[in-house]
Design a protein around this motif. Structure first.
Motif, PDB file in Angstrom:
ATOM      1  N   THR A   1      22.674  16.949 -21.206  1.00 20.61           N
ATOM      2  CA  THR A   1      21.727  16.272 -20.311  1.00 20.61           C
ATOM      3  C   THR A   1      20.556  15.743 -21.122  1.00 20.61           C
ATOM      4  N   HIS A   2      19.864  14.787 -20.527  1.00 24.91           N
ATOM      5  CA  HIS A   2      18.690  14.195 -21.158  1.00 24.91           C
ATOM      6  C   HIS A   2      17.557  14.223 -20.143  1.00 24.91           C
ATOM      7  N   ILE A   3      16.345  14.470 -20.603  1.00 26.24           N
ATOM      8  CA  ILE A   3      15.167  14.461 -19.736  1.00 26.24           C
ATOM      9  C   ILE A   3      14.264  13.335 -20.214  1.00 26.24           C
ATOM     10  N   LEU A   4      13.823  12.512 -19.274  1.00 28.24           N
ATOM     11  CA  LEU A   4      12.944  11.397 -19.618  1.00 28.24           C
ATOM     12  C   LEU A   4      11.589  11.896 -20.076  1.00 28.24           C
ATOM     13  N   SER A   5      10.882  11.067 -20.798  1.00 29.76           N
ATOM     14  CA  SER A   5       9.557  11.380 -21.308  1.00 29.76           C
ATOM     15  C   SER A   5       8.576  11.612 -20.162  1.00 29.76           C
ATOM     16  N   SER A   6       7.508  12.342 -20.437  1.00 35.31           N
ATOM     17  CA  SER A   6       6.468  12.531 -19.427  1.00 35.31           C
ATOM     18  C   SER A   6       5.544  11.316 -19.355  1.00 35.31           C
ATOM     19  N   ASP A   7       5.631  10.419 -20.341  1.00 39.70           N
ATOM     20  CA  ASP A   7       4.856   9.187 -20.294  1.00 39.70           C
ATOM     21  C   ASP A   7       5.615   8.184 -19.413  1.00 39.70           C
ATOM     22  N   PRO A   8       4.985   7.689 -18.329  1.00 42.35           N
ATOM     23  CA  PRO A   8       5.710   6.807 -17.408  1.00 42.35           C
ATOM     24  C   PRO A   8       6.288   5.552 -18.055  1.00 42.35           C
ATOM     25  N   PHE A   9       5.581   4.922 -18.993  1.00 41.24           N
ATOM     26  CA  PHE A   9       6.113   3.720 -19.633  1.00 41.24           C
ATOM     27  C   PHE A   9       7.315   4.052 -20.522  1.00 41.24           C
TER      28      PHE A   9
ATOM     29  N   TYR B   1      -4.203   2.767 -13.750  1.00 36.75           N
ATOM     30  CA  TYR B   1      -3.257   3.436 -14.648  1.00 36.75           C
ATOM     31  C   TYR B   1      -2.668   2.438 -15.642  1.00 36.75           C
ATOM     32  N   LEU B   2      -2.295   1.271 -15.140  1.00 38.39           N
ATOM     33  CA  LEU B   2      -1.723   0.233 -15.994  1.00 38.39           C
ATOM     34  C   LEU B   2      -2.742  -0.230 -17.036  1.00 38.39           C
ATOM     35  N   ALA B   3      -3.974  -0.489 -16.603  1.00 38.88           N
ATOM     36  CA  ALA B   3      -5.013  -0.925 -17.535  1.00 38.88           C
ATOM     37  C   ALA B   3      -5.283   0.147 -18.586  1.00 38.88           C
ATOM     38  N   HIS B   4      -5.268   1.408 -18.181  1.00 42.78           N
ATOM     39  CA  HIS B   4      -5.504   2.498 -19.127  1.00 42.78           C
ATOM     40  C   HIS B   4      -4.390   2.595 -20.162  1.00 42.78           C
ATOM     41  N   GLU B   5      -3.159   2.319 -19.750  1.00 42.35           N
ATOM     42  CA  GLU B   5      -2.043   2.344 -20.691  1.00 42.35           C
ATOM     43  C   GLU B   5      -2.119   1.192 -21.685  1.00 42.35           C
ATOM     44  N   ILE B   6      -2.601   0.037 -21.227  1.00 51.04           N
ATOM     45  CA  ILE B   6      -2.731  -1.116 -22.111  1.00 51.04           C
ATOM     46  C   ILE B   6      -3.811  -0.861 -23.153  1.00 51.04           C
ATOM     47  N   ASN B   7      -4.955  -0.384 -22.682  1.00 53.60           N
ATOM     48  CA  ASN B   7      -6.068  -0.067 -23.576  1.00 53.60           C
ATOM     49  C   ASN B   7      -6.858   1.068 -22.947  1.00 53.60           C
ATOM     50  N   PRO B   8      -6.844   2.267 -23.539  1.00 58.95           N
ATOM     51  CA  PRO B   8      -7.536   3.412 -22.947  1.00 58.95           C
ATOM     52  C   PRO B   8      -9.037   3.190 -22.721  1.00 58.95           C
TER      53      PRO B   8
ATOM     54  N   ALA C   1      -5.660   2.275  -7.895  1.00 57.04           N
ATOM     55  CA  ALA C   1      -5.305   3.342  -8.834  1.00 57.04           C
ATOM     56  C   ALA C   1      -4.154   2.928  -9.734  1.00 57.04           C
ATOM     57  N   CYS C   2      -3.131   2.292  -9.166  1.00 53.98           N
ATOM     58  CA  CYS C   2      -1.991   1.842  -9.979  1.00 53.98           C
ATOM     59  C   CYS C   2      -2.433   0.832 -11.030  1.00 53.98           C
ATOM     60  N   MET C   3      -3.310  -0.077 -10.644  1.00 54.51           N
ATOM     61  CA  MET C   3      -3.822  -1.047 -11.620  1.00 54.51           C
ATOM     62  C   MET C   3      -4.670  -0.350 -12.684  1.00 54.51           C
TER      63      MET C   3
ATOM     64  N   GLY D   1       0.817  -1.206   0.000  1.00 53.75           N
ATOM     65  CA  GLY D   1       0.000   0.000   0.000  1.00 53.75           C
ATOM     66  C   GLY D   1       0.848   1.251   0.000  1.00 53.75           C
ATOM     67  N   ARG D   2       1.902   1.254   0.808  1.00 56.38           N
ATOM     68  CA  ARG D   2       2.787   2.418   0.841  1.00 56.38           C
ATOM     69  C   ARG D   2       3.509   2.604  -0.486  1.00 56.38           C
ATOM     70  N   ALA D   3       3.985   1.514  -1.060  1.00 59.43           N
ATOM     71  CA  ALA D   3       4.641   1.607  -2.372  1.00 59.43           C
ATOM     72  C   ALA D   3       3.654   2.081  -3.431  1.00 59.43           C
ATOM     73  N   ALA D   4       2.416   1.610  -3.363  1.00 60.37           N
ATOM     74  CA  ALA D   4       1.405   2.022  -4.337  1.00 60.37           C
ATOM     75  C   ALA D   4       1.045   3.495  -4.169  1.00 60.37           C
ATOM     76  N   MET D   5       1.027   3.981  -2.922  1.00 59.98           N
ATOM     77  CA  MET D   5       0.759   5.411  -2.721  1.00 59.98           C
ATOM     78  C   MET D   5       1.856   6.247  -3.369  1.00 59.98           C
ATOM     79  N   LEU D   6       3.112   5.839  -3.186  1.00 56.50           N
ATOM     80  CA  LEU D   6       4.214   6.545  -3.843  1.00 56.50           C
ATOM     81  C   LEU D   6       4.107   6.426  -5.362  1.00 56.50           C
ATOM     82  N   GLY D   7       3.767   5.216  -5.835  1.00 56.32           N
ATOM     83  CA  GLY D   7       3.656   4.991  -7.271  1.00 56.32           C
ATOM     84  C   GLY D   7       2.526   5.781  -7.907  1.00 56.32           C
ATOM     85  N   ALA D   8       1.385   5.862  -7.228  1.00 54.93           N
ATOM     86  CA  ALA D   8       0.244   6.603  -7.785  1.00 54.93           C
ATOM     87  C   ALA D   8       0.564   8.089  -7.891  1.00 54.93           C
ATOM     88  N   VAL D   9       1.195   8.628  -6.858  1.00 46.48           N
ATOM     89  CA  VAL D   9       1.581  10.039  -6.906  1.00 46.48           C
ATOM     90  C   VAL D   9       2.665  10.242  -7.960  1.00 46.48           C
TER      91      VAL D   9
END
Length: 178
Positions: free
Chosen positions: A81-89, A163-170, A159-161, A47-55
């Motif tokens: 320098t390089h900046i990572l994408s705003s898309d988490p995946f 987000y993941l489901a939305h990335e797989i199929n909106p 929420a994390c699940m 739960g704590r890891a998921a709270m960090l992950g969701a934020v």
């Protein structure tokens, strides 16, 4: 061989679950007290890891968590320098292997530290919220805070699940377009 009094004494009884502890698969019917303590410990950690992950997901998705890092061996060599994408995946794919090693090493150190200090939670189950990192100690009087942490952790895991489901199929989860 569980003491049902141990389950009834656990924090987590709420009206959403018919004034019972959240146990949709009935694991508490077959678990010992030490196993129940392990389940609660795992639920809190996840739960704590998921709270960090969701934020973190929302911060990254909204472009607020973009931290530049040096390209090549060092910034002194390349000056770029390089900046990572705003898309988490996409950002996860762009992260260099050294970054992943640092993340896993830190997670492993935290896990080792929490598992090796004091009396292990499975030796003397007390069904209380963990107090690693100097957190507030919740003893009986603060069951309301323990329940809040459990509920927020469960919601963050959902929420994390989502987000993941939305990335797989909106179409799976109708989230707003960012």
């Amino acid at each position: 061989p569980t003491s049902l009094s141990g389950v009834k004494d656990m924090v987590g009884v709420s009206h959403e679950f018919g004034n019972r502890v959240f146990d949709p698969l009935g694991f508490s019917n077959y678990a010992s007290d030490s196993t129940l303590a392990w389940f609660r410990h795992a639920e809190l950690k996840h739960g704590r890891a998921a709270m960090l992950g969701a934020v973190g997901w929302m911060v990254q998705k909204n472009g607020l968590g973009q931290i530049p890092f040096p390209v090549g061996a060092s910034y002194a060599e390349s000056g770029q320098t390089h900046i990572l994408s705003s898309d988490p995946f996409t950002a996860a794919q762009e992260l260099p292997a050294g970054g992943w090693w640092q993340i896993f090493f830190l997670a492993g150190c935290i896990e080792l530290w929490t598992e090796s200090k004091g009396v292990h939670y499975m030796k003397e189950p007390n069904f209380t919220v963990l107090t690693e990192f100097g957190g507030a100690s919740f003893n009986g009087a603060d069951e309301k805070m323990q329940l809040k942490e459990l509920k927020n952790g469960r919601l963050a895991m959902i929420a994390c699940m989502a987000y993941l489901a939305h990335e797989i199929n909106p179409a799976f989860v109708p989230l707003p377009l960012w």
